[in-house]
Design a protein around this motif. Structure first.
Motif, PDB file in Angstrom:
ATOM      1  N   ASN A   1       0.830  -1.209   0.000  1.00  0.00           N
ATOM      2  CA  ASN A   1       0.000   0.000   0.000  1.00  0.00           C
ATOM      3  C   ASN A   1       0.862   1.254   0.000  1.00  0.00           C
ATOM      4  OD1 ASN A   1      -2.433  -1.362  -0.094  1.00  0.00           O
ATOM      5  ND2 ASN A   1      -2.737  -1.327   2.112  1.00  0.00           N
ATOM      6  N   ALA A   2       1.952   1.222   0.752  1.00  0.00           N
ATOM      7  CA  ALA A   2       2.864   2.375   0.779  1.00  0.00           C
ATOM      8  C   ALA A   2       3.503   2.576  -0.582  1.00  0.00           C
ATOM      9  CB  ALA A   2       3.939   2.174   1.851  1.00  0.00           C
ATOM     10  N   GLU A   3       3.862   1.487  -1.262  1.00  0.00           N
ATOM     11  CA  GLU A   3       4.439   1.583  -2.601  1.00  0.00           C
ATOM     12  C   GLU A   3       3.426   2.163  -3.586  1.00  0.00           C
ATOM     13  OE1 GLU A   3       5.933  -2.251  -3.780  1.00  0.00           O
ATOM     14  OE2 GLU A   3       7.207  -2.398  -2.009  1.00  0.00           O
ATOM     15  N   ILE A   4       2.190   1.696  -3.484  1.00  0.00           N
ATOM     16  CA  ILE A   4       1.132   2.202  -4.361  1.00  0.00           C
ATOM     17  C   ILE A   4       0.894   3.681  -4.095  1.00  0.00           C
ATOM     18  CG2 ILE A   4      -1.352   2.064  -4.845  1.00  0.00           C
ATOM     19  CD1 ILE A   4      -1.063  -1.004  -4.377  1.00  0.00           C
ATOM     20  N   SER A   5       0.843   4.062  -2.821  1.00  0.00           N
ATOM     21  CA  SER A   5       0.638   5.468  -2.473  1.00  0.00           C
ATOM     22  C   SER A   5       1.768   6.334  -3.026  1.00  0.00           C
ATOM     23  CB  SER A   5       0.558   5.642  -0.960  1.00  0.00           C
ATOM     24  OG  SER A   5      -0.582   5.003  -0.457  1.00  0.00           O
ATOM     25  N   GLN A   6       2.996   5.861  -2.927  1.00  0.00           N
ATOM     26  CA  GLN A   6       4.139   6.614  -3.440  1.00  0.00           C
ATOM     27  C   GLN A   6       4.042   6.747  -4.958  1.00  0.00           C
ATOM     28  OE1 GLN A   6       6.327   8.266  -1.612  1.00  0.00           O
ATOM     29  NE2 GLN A   6       7.248   9.070  -3.460  1.00  0.00           N
TER      30      GLN A   6
ATOM     31  N   ASP B   1       1.279   6.690  -6.718  1.00  0.00           N
ATOM     32  CA  ASP B   1       0.178   7.629  -6.982  1.00  0.00           C
ATOM     33  C   ASP B   1       0.642   9.072  -6.828  1.00  0.00           C
ATOM     34  OD1 ASP B   1      -1.572   5.579  -7.544  1.00  0.00           O
ATOM     35  OD2 ASP B   1      -2.667   5.709  -5.643  1.00  0.00           O
ATOM     36  N   ILE B   2       1.461   9.335  -5.828  1.00  0.00           N
ATOM     37  CA  ILE B   2       1.995  10.686  -5.615  1.00  0.00           C
ATOM     38  C   ILE B   2       2.854  11.097  -6.802  1.00  0.00           C
ATOM     39  CG2 ILE B   2       3.615  12.042  -4.220  1.00  0.00           C
ATOM     40  CD1 ILE B   2       2.529  10.433  -1.767  1.00  0.00           C
TER      41      ILE B   2
ATOM     42  N   LYS C   1       0.606  11.762  -9.777  1.00  0.00           N
ATOM     43  CA  LYS C   1      -0.082  13.040  -9.613  1.00  0.00           C
ATOM     44  C   LYS C   1       0.864  14.198  -9.923  1.00  0.00           C
ATOM     45  CE  LYS C   1      -2.668  15.947  -6.418  1.00  0.00           C
ATOM     46  NZ  LYS C   1      -3.345  16.084  -5.135  1.00  0.00           N
TER      47      LYS C   1
ATOM     48  N   ASP D   1      -7.502  14.799  -6.130  1.00  0.00           N
ATOM     49  CA  ASP D   1      -6.771  13.559  -5.873  1.00  0.00           C
ATOM     50  C   ASP D   1      -7.163  12.438  -6.845  1.00  0.00           C
ATOM     51  OD1 ASP D   1      -5.183  14.435  -3.727  1.00  0.00           O
ATOM     52  OD2 ASP D   1      -6.852  14.161  -2.333  1.00  0.00           O
TER      53      ASP D   1
END
Length: 96
Positions: free
Chosen positions: A29-34, A36-37, A40, A70
């Motif tokens: 999840n942290a990898e996916i969030s990074q 996504d950032i 973006k 977002d």
């Protein structure tokens, strides 16, 4: 080893496996969030460049409002619109 000790040992092993899976999920999840950032940021850069090229610096001010979005699909659509020929470089479009 009695049955109770054996059962406790099995529970501990199961718990450790679950903790390991939870940790793996958290890391994914942290990898996916990074990612996504990063996506973006790239989309916002494309939007900014498109706005600058088509309308000059005066319309880049709306980028602060766009940066609050977002939804990556929406940002992708905006970026595509900014670099496509369908987006008129007439200031009447943005002035309503």
């Amino acid at each position: 080893m009695n049955n109770r000790s054996h059962t406790n040992l099995n529970h501990e092993r199961s718990f450790c496996k679950l903790n390991q899976k939870d940790t793996e999920i958290f890391q994914k999840n942290a990898e996916i969030s990074q990612k996504d950032i990063q996506i973006k940021q790239a989309l916002l850069l494309a939007i900014e460049m498109g706005l600058k090229l088509k309308f000059g610096d005066e319309y880049v001010e709306i980028l602060s409002e766009i940066s609050k979005i977002d939804d990556l699909k929406l940002l992708e659509a905006l970026a595509e619109l900014c670099v496509s020929d369908r987006f008129s470089n007439s200031s009447d479009l943005l002035n309503g």
